[in-house]
Design a protein around this motif. Structure first.
Motif, PDB file in Angstrom:
ATOM      1  N   ASN A 135     -15.082  48.917  76.057  1.00 36.31           N
ATOM      2  CA  ASN A 135     -15.009  49.036  77.513  1.00 36.31           C
ATOM      3  C   ASN A 135     -16.225  49.744  78.111  1.00 36.31           C
ATOM      4  O   ASN A 135     -16.231  50.079  79.302  1.00 36.31           O
ATOM      5  CB  ASN A 135     -13.743  49.796  77.909  1.00 36.31           C
ATOM      6  CG  ASN A 135     -12.474  49.016  77.597  1.00 36.31           C
ATOM      7  OD1 ASN A 135     -12.313  47.894  78.054  1.00 36.31           O
ATOM      8  ND2 ASN A 135     -11.592  49.592  76.796  1.00 36.31           N
ATOM      9  N   SER A 136     -17.249  49.985  77.302  1.00 37.53           N
ATOM     10  CA  SER A 136     -18.419  50.711  77.783  1.00 37.53           C
ATOM     11  C   SER A 136     -19.176  49.909  78.831  1.00 37.53           C
ATOM     12  O   SER A 136     -19.202  48.680  78.811  1.00 37.53           O
ATOM     13  CB  SER A 136     -19.348  51.064  76.609  1.00 37.53           C
ATOM     14  OG  SER A 136     -19.772  49.897  75.928  1.00 37.53           O
ATOM     15  N   ASP A 137     -19.814  50.640  79.754  1.00 34.92           N
ATOM     16  CA  ASP A 137     -20.519  49.988  80.863  1.00 34.92           C
ATOM     17  C   ASP A 137     -21.420  51.028  81.513  1.00 34.92           C
ATOM     18  O   ASP A 137     -20.938  51.975  82.143  1.00 34.92           O
ATOM     19  CB  ASP A 137     -19.505  49.448  81.871  1.00 34.92           C
ATOM     20  CG  ASP A 137     -20.156  48.754  83.057  1.00 34.92           C
ATOM     21  OD1 ASP A 137     -21.389  48.685  83.110  1.00 34.92           O
ATOM     22  OD2 ASP A 137     -19.407  48.299  83.939  1.00 34.92           O
ATOM     23  N   ASP A 138     -22.730  50.874  81.375  1.00 35.33           N
ATOM     24  CA  ASP A 138     -23.634  51.890  81.916  1.00 35.33           C
ATOM     25  C   ASP A 138     -23.699  51.876  83.440  1.00 35.33           C
ATOM     26  O   ASP A 138     -24.247  52.797  84.045  1.00 35.33           O
ATOM     27  CB  ASP A 138     -25.037  51.741  81.330  1.00 35.33           C
ATOM     28  CG  ASP A 138     -25.687  50.412  81.650  1.00 35.33           C
ATOM     29  OD1 ASP A 138     -25.119  49.374  81.243  1.00 35.33           O
ATOM     30  OD2 ASP A 138     -26.743  50.403  82.291  1.00 35.33           O
ATOM     31  N   SER A 139     -23.120  50.880  84.091  1.00 42.24           N
ATOM     32  CA  SER A 139     -23.105  50.879  85.556  1.00 42.24           C
ATOM     33  C   SER A 139     -22.225  52.003  86.107  1.00 42.24           C
ATOM     34  O   SER A 139     -22.334  52.354  87.289  1.00 42.24           O
ATOM     35  CB  SER A 139     -22.630  49.529  86.095  1.00 42.24           C
ATOM     36  OG  SER A 139     -21.253  49.322  85.836  1.00 42.24           O
ATOM     37  N   ILE A 140     -21.361  52.593  85.275  1.00 41.94           N
ATOM     38  CA  ILE A 140     -20.536  53.711  85.744  1.00 41.94           C
ATOM     39  C   ILE A 140     -21.388  54.921  86.102  1.00 41.94           C
ATOM     40  O   ILE A 140     -20.931  55.817  86.818  1.00 41.94           O
ATOM     41  CB  ILE A 140     -19.457  54.113  84.713  1.00 41.94           C
ATOM     42  CG1 ILE A 140     -20.097  54.615  83.404  1.00 41.94           C
ATOM     43  CG2 ILE A 140     -18.501  52.967  84.435  1.00 41.94           C
ATOM     44  CD1 ILE A 140     -19.098  55.143  82.392  1.00 41.94           C
ATOM     45  N   PHE A 141     -22.631  54.966  85.614  1.00 43.91           N
ATOM     46  CA  PHE A 141     -23.504  56.094  85.904  1.00 43.91           C
ATOM     47  C   PHE A 141     -24.195  55.963  87.261  1.00 43.91           C
ATOM     48  O   PHE A 141     -24.627  56.952  87.838  1.00 43.91           O
ATOM     49  CB  PHE A 141     -24.569  56.234  84.815  1.00 43.91           C
ATOM     50  CG  PHE A 141     -24.019  56.387  83.429  1.00 43.91           C
ATOM     51  CD1 PHE A 141     -22.880  57.146  83.194  1.00 43.91           C
ATOM     52  CD2 PHE A 141     -24.627  55.772  82.348  1.00 43.91           C
ATOM     53  CE1 PHE A 141     -22.361  57.288  81.921  1.00 43.91           C
ATOM     54  CE2 PHE A 141     -24.122  55.918  81.061  1.00 43.91           C
ATOM     55  CZ  PHE A 141     -22.987  56.669  80.844  1.00 43.91           C
ATOM     56  N   HIS A 142     -24.324  54.743  87.737  1.00 40.43           N
ATOM     57  CA  HIS A 142     -25.055  54.505  88.973  1.00 40.43           C
ATOM     58  C   HIS A 142     -24.272  55.086  90.145  1.00 40.43           C
ATOM     59  O   HIS A 142     -23.079  54.841  90.297  1.00 40.43           O
ATOM     60  CB  HIS A 142     -25.310  53.016  89.169  1.00 40.43           C
ATOM     61  CG  HIS A 142     -26.004  52.389  87.993  1.00 40.43           C
ATOM     62  ND1 HIS A 142     -26.041  51.033  87.767  1.00 40.43           N
ATOM     63  CD2 HIS A 142     -26.687  52.947  86.963  1.00 40.43           C
ATOM     64  CE1 HIS A 142     -26.717  50.784  86.657  1.00 40.43           C
ATOM     65  NE2 HIS A 142     -27.111  51.927  86.147  1.00 40.43           N
ATOM     66  N   ASN A 143     -24.931  55.869  90.956  1.00 46.53           N
ATOM     67  CA  ASN A 143     -24.329  56.581  92.096  1.00 46.53           C
ATOM     68  C   ASN A 143     -23.400  57.721  91.676  1.00 46.53           C
ATOM     69  O   ASN A 143     -22.698  58.284  92.518  1.00 46.53           O
ATOM     70  CB  ASN A 143     -23.564  55.615  93.018  1.00 46.53           C
ATOM     71  CG  ASN A 143     -24.470  54.590  93.655  1.00 46.53           C
ATOM     72  OD1 ASN A 143     -25.561  54.925  94.107  1.00 46.53           O
ATOM     73  ND2 ASN A 143     -24.043  53.335  93.671  1.00 46.53           N
TER      74      ASN A 143
END
Length: 285
Positions: A135-143
């Protein structure tokens, strides 16, 4: 930026957060390695090109190759892992973490760490109500927000290095707090909110509520879908700050209850106006 010269990044603990770090750093050109006790997680990450190398035990060859190590472990495992494996660290490397509590972790790590290795702690204020590398997703870091928590033992170079990591991953705001300030803050904005969500879900056993509920209930209880192993450990390791925040919340609930019981419409309106004013500060632009 010192990160430009770093080639091999090792992530220890390949769950949701470790996997998201791997995706974000691989996207900008780094060689990603990972160690996790779950063989299936390592295989998933290799198959899906999230990492370049990995193993399900602390492979000395991977550790020796690492120019940077990022720890995404449960707090109680973190310290022992350092003790058992730091002899394999390259001299002069910096290490960091994603641990959700700091004061009870950071000082102990720094105390046992080799003098030629610097640990600079950080906390990415991001996540999802699911877990696991799948379920990893580096977009969770954006903003999202990223907090660096240095101690007097940390150098200014290491602090800037850790801030650069946050920038590489796309965090919107990077802050610096002491470990103690971090734990007080996290007790309110993260741990108390999870306590409230859990309590709300647990206070009614009506299984038919799902047939009637609206978005407000779903939004408020989204984080009640919780990793019990991790969060129970975080609660207990940050026990005093969390208890303090829970007491403040209980007092506020008692105030609202009294207003309701006494038909204090103006008091209730004033409370709602205050909450609306404060919540406006959190509205995403």
């Amino acid at each position: 930026m010192e990160w430009i010269n770093k080639q091999n990044i090792l992530i220890v603990g390949l769950g949701l957060m470790g996997g998201s770090y791997a995706k974000g750093l691989k996207r900008v050109g780094y060689h990603l390695m990972a160690i996790d006790t779950c063989k299936e997680s390592i295989q998933f990450a290799l198959t899906n090109n999230i990492i370049d190398e990995g193993d399900d035990f602390p492979n000395p060859e991977l550790i020796k190759k690492a120019d940077v190590i990022i720890f995404a472990l449960y707090p109680h495992i973190f310290l022992q892992w350092i003790k058992d494996n730091q002899d394999y660290f390259k001299p002069g490397i910096k290490i960091t973490d994603v641990t959700g509590v700091k004061a009870c972790v950071v000082y102990d790590i720094q105390k046992v760490l080799r003098k030629d290795v610097e640990f600079i702690a950080a906390h990415p204020m991001a996540g999802r109500e699911v877990y696991g590398v799948q379920n990893s997703d580096d977009s969770i870091f954006h903003n999202a927000n990223y907090i660096v928590t240095p101690t007097p033992q940390n150098t200014s170079d290491a602090i800037e290095w850790c801030k650069d990591l946050g920038r590489l991953l796309g965090f919107k705001r990077i802050s610096i707090l002491t470990p103690e300030e971090h734990d007080q803050m996290i007790g309110f904005v993260s741990q108390l909110t999870h306590v409230i969500a859990v309590a709300l879900m647990d206070c009614s056993d009506n299984t038919h509520l799902v047939d009637y509920t609206g978005d407000s209930f779903r939004d408020l209880t989204r984080i009640a879908n919780i990793n019990d192993k991790m969060w129970s450990e975080l609660f207990l390791m940050n026990k005093e700050p969390l208890l303090h925040q829970m007491d403040l919340f209980i007092n506020e609930m008692e105030t609202l209850r009294t207003m309701l019981k006494q038909d204090d419409k103006e008091g209730l309106k004033a409370k709602m106006q205050l909450s609306t004013k404060r919540r406006a500060l959190f509205n995403k632009k």
